[in-house]
Design a protein around this motif. Sequence first.
Motif, mmCIF file in Angstrom:
data_model
loop_
_atom_site.group_PDB
_atom_site.id
_atom_site.type_symbol
_atom_site.label_atom_id
_atom_site.label_comp_id
_atom_site.label_asym_id
_atom_site.label_seq_id
_atom_site.Cartn_x
_atom_site.Cartn_y
_atom_site.Cartn_z
ATOM 1 N N LEU A 275 90.213 70.156 25.002
ATOM 2 C CA LEU A 275 90.177 70.615 24.240
ATOM 3 C C LEU A 275 89.594 71.163 23.306
ATOM 4 C CD1 LEU A 275 93.527 68.742 23.456
ATOM 5 C CD2 LEU A 275 93.510 70.258 24.605
ATOM 6 N N TRP A 276 89.544 72.487 22.503
ATOM 7 C CA TRP A 276 88.855 72.766 20.969
ATOM 8 C C TRP A 276 88.528 72.183 20.328
ATOM 9 C CZ3 TRP A 276 85.476 76.948 22.718
ATOM 10 C CH2 TRP A 276 85.444 77.469 23.801
ATOM 11 N N GLU A 277 87.687 72.596 20.133
ATOM 12 C CA GLU A 277 87.366 71.573 18.829
ATOM 13 C C GLU A 277 86.401 72.601 17.642
ATOM 14 O OE1 GLU A 277 86.605 67.784 19.842
ATOM 15 O OE2 GLU A 277 84.229 68.467 20.106
ATOM 16 N N LEU A 278 86.110 71.683 16.387
ATOM 17 C CA LEU A 278 85.178 72.158 15.816
ATOM 18 C C LEU A 278 83.801 71.057 15.922
ATOM 19 C CD1 LEU A 278 86.266 72.361 11.824
ATOM 20 C CD2 LEU A 278 85.413 73.756 13.661
ATOM 21 N N PRO A 279 82.801 71.512 16.713
ATOM 22 C CA PRO A 279 82.291 70.246 17.373
ATOM 23 C C PRO A 279 81.558 68.658 16.710
ATOM 24 C CG PRO A 279 80.800 72.667 17.385
ATOM 25 C CD PRO A 279 81.628 72.817 15.836
ATOM 26 N N ALA A 280 82.142 67.924 17.553
ATOM 27 C CA ALA A 280 82.373 66.241 16.926
ATOM 28 C C ALA A 280 81.303 65.884 17.874
ATOM 29 C CB ALA A 280 83.546 66.350 17.096
ATOM 30 N N VAL A 281 80.697 64.654 17.515
ATOM 31 C CA VAL A 281 79.829 63.190 17.762
ATOM 32 C C VAL A 281 81.090 61.946 17.454
ATOM 33 C CG1 VAL A 281 78.135 64.662 18.405
ATOM 34 C CG2 VAL A 281 78.428 63.436 16.405
ATOM 35 N N GLU A 282 80.909 61.184 17.698
ATOM 36 C CA GLU A 282 81.325 60.037 17.191
ATOM 37 C C GLU A 282 79.945 59.057 16.596
ATOM 38 O OE1 GLU A 282 83.275 55.769 19.055
ATOM 39 O OE2 GLU A 282 83.215 57.742 20.565
ATOM 40 N N VAL A 283 80.135 58.393 15.682
ATOM 41 C CA VAL A 283 79.478 58.048 15.001
ATOM 42 C C VAL A 283 80.119 57.108 14.518
ATOM 43 C CG1 VAL A 283 78.676 60.064 13.674
ATOM 44 C CG2 VAL A 283 80.654 58.945 12.317
ATOM 45 N N ALA A 294 72.221 64.389 12.239
ATOM 46 C CA ALA A 294 71.183 64.729 13.339
ATOM 47 C C ALA A 294 71.814 64.414 14.345
ATOM 48 C CB ALA A 294 70.148 63.479 13.534
ATOM 49 N N ARG A 295 73.063 63.868 15.364
ATOM 50 C CA ARG A 295 73.812 63.318 15.892
ATOM 51 C C ARG A 295 74.342 64.981 16.579
ATOM 52 N NH1 ARG A 295 76.640 57.702 15.951
ATOM 53 N NH2 ARG A 295 74.785 56.310 14.679
ATOM 54 N N LEU A 296 74.677 65.130 15.778
ATOM 55 C CA LEU A 296 75.390 66.703 16.238
ATOM 56 C C LEU A 296 74.745 67.731 15.969
ATOM 57 C CD1 LEU A 296 77.666 67.517 13.111
ATOM 58 C CD2 LEU A 296 79.001 66.635 15.550
ATOM 59 N N ALA A 297 73.324 67.360 15.377
ATOM 60 C CA ALA A 297 72.044 68.781 16.369
ATOM 61 C C ALA A 297 71.432 67.798 18.342
ATOM 62 C CB ALA A 297 71.067 68.445 14.859
ATOM 63 N N THR A 298 71.775 67.277 18.163
ATOM 64 C CA THR A 298 71.286 67.179 19.524
ATOM 65 C C THR A 298 72.488 67.466 20.577
ATOM 66 O OG1 THR A 298 70.353 64.462 18.771
ATOM 67 C CG2 THR A 298 71.267 64.835 21.252
ATOM 68 N N ALA A 299 73.711 66.884 20.235
ATOM 69 C CA ALA A 299 74.650 67.565 20.540
ATOM 70 C C ALA A 299 74.910 69.398 20.938
ATOM 71 C CB ALA A 299 76.102 67.116 20.629
ATOM 72 N N LEU A 300 74.511 69.721 19.976
ATOM 73 C CA LEU A 300 74.265 71.318 19.863
ATOM 74 C C LEU A 300 72.677 71.698 20.504
ATOM 75 C CD1 LEU A 300 75.977 71.633 16.964
ATOM 76 C CD2 LEU A 300 77.262 72.052 18.842
ATOM 77 N N GLY A 301 71.832 71.048 20.516
ATOM 78 C CA GLY A 301 70.750 71.697 20.946
ATOM 79 C C GLY A 301 70.454 72.426 20.287
ATOM 80 N N THR A 302 70.362 72.201 19.011
ATOM 81 C CA THR A 302 69.521 73.060 17.748
ATOM 82 C C THR A 302 69.665 72.044 16.311
ATOM 83 O OG1 THR A 302 69.815 75.341 16.825
ATOM 84 C CG2 THR A 302 71.771 74.216 17.000
ATOM 85 N N ALA A 303 68.610 72.866 15.823
ATOM 86 C CA ALA A 303 68.146 72.298 14.563
ATOM 87 C C ALA A 303 69.172 72.500 13.700
ATOM 88 C CB ALA A 303 66.698 72.403 14.029
ATOM 89 N N LEU A 304 69.493 71.610 13.004
ATOM 90 C CA LEU A 304 71.000 71.576 11.696
ATOM 91 C C LEU A 304 70.633 70.625 9.888
ATOM 92 C CD1 LEU A 304 74.033 70.390 13.186
ATOM 93 C CD2 LEU A 304 73.744 72.430 13.177
#
Length: 395
Positions: A275-283, A294-304
């Motif tokens: 399914l589609w989502e606003l990009p998410a990571v487990e915390v 930082a975890r979102l940045a890692t998942a998306l592969g870019t600086a945030l």
Amino acid sequence: MSPRKRTEPAALPAPVSPERHAALHGPLLSWYDRNKRDLPWRRTRDPYAIWLSEVMLQQTQVATVIPYWERFLARFPSVKALASAPLDDVLSGWKGLGYYSRARNLHRAAREVVERFGGKLPATAEELLTLPGFGRYTSGAVASIAFGEQAPIVDGNVARVLSRLFEVEGVPGDREREATLWALASALVKGERPGDFNQALMEHGATVCRPESPLCLLCPVRDGCFAYRKGRVEELPPAKVRAAPRKLFLALAVWPHEGTLLFARRADKGLFGGLWELPAVEVEEDTPEAEATARLATALGTALTLEATLDSVRRQLTHRDLTLRLLRVRGGSRPTRASAFQELRWCTPQEAEALGMSTAMQRALDAALGHGVLESGAPPAKKAAGRSARKTAGR
């Protein structure tokens, strides 16, 4: 062609004498003819429509399913129409029903039906069992209701009826109990109108032989019910002990850019798979906002850079107590792909309506839009320290 699924060895036939069979089979069919609910999928002989109803009814109440079934059939009126539709369209049509693996398997099975069977569902439980999403219950239900095969079914309602009629011991999930129930169902379905008989068992369990406050005085087979004779109706079957829902926390990236937001499609397996989502990571519950970013940045592969904490959205799922933490972020470059997700897409809210998105994620999107993330001006809600979260090594 998919490999044939392996099934459990058949249980030995349950001791159902011809006299007992006649005492149960005929009265239940007659009761069903007089008392069955007028449900739309009972007015059709279309195997596809019957299959769709059985899939939707898994884990979902009848009243909820009816409008979804009608809309889905209007949108995908045949197996071929479903097979040719993009998965995103199918998931979008399923939005709000939950248990989205059902929709993915439905789509996969439709494509196999077209490829292997010329667009027509096979007529036997044995062949249906080779299709994605077809377990023993669904195969038996479609084969008996749509094609008249003497194929047994055991769902929660049927299991309760048989447990009481035959005083079957054991908790739900016990292998010996399940084998006994399937053997009983196999013996009882023999005879005329097997599809109607299977529906009679389900209907009886749903409306008369209920989990609580069963209506034994209205039961057409009360005299032949072992549990009723012994005063054990309320204790059979014993309730299944359910584990407490696990707490799950997800951090969501709310990343606005020129009237759009970044959306990601999850891997097919796991919670909200495909399914589609606003990009998410487990915390974790106590994960600091900077670490979540930082975890979102890692998942998306870019600086945030974290701009603001917007909101938290809670949803109670069957097995999880879900909390979604919305973090407004920005980045130096806009990603178009990331290994942690199947796809990335920048969409307006209107474009996002066509995406297959869970109800929980839709609530999160609504909350983000409610904070005016696509409006000009300073980020609403609590401002965060303007630190940049760099993607970590090891990707």
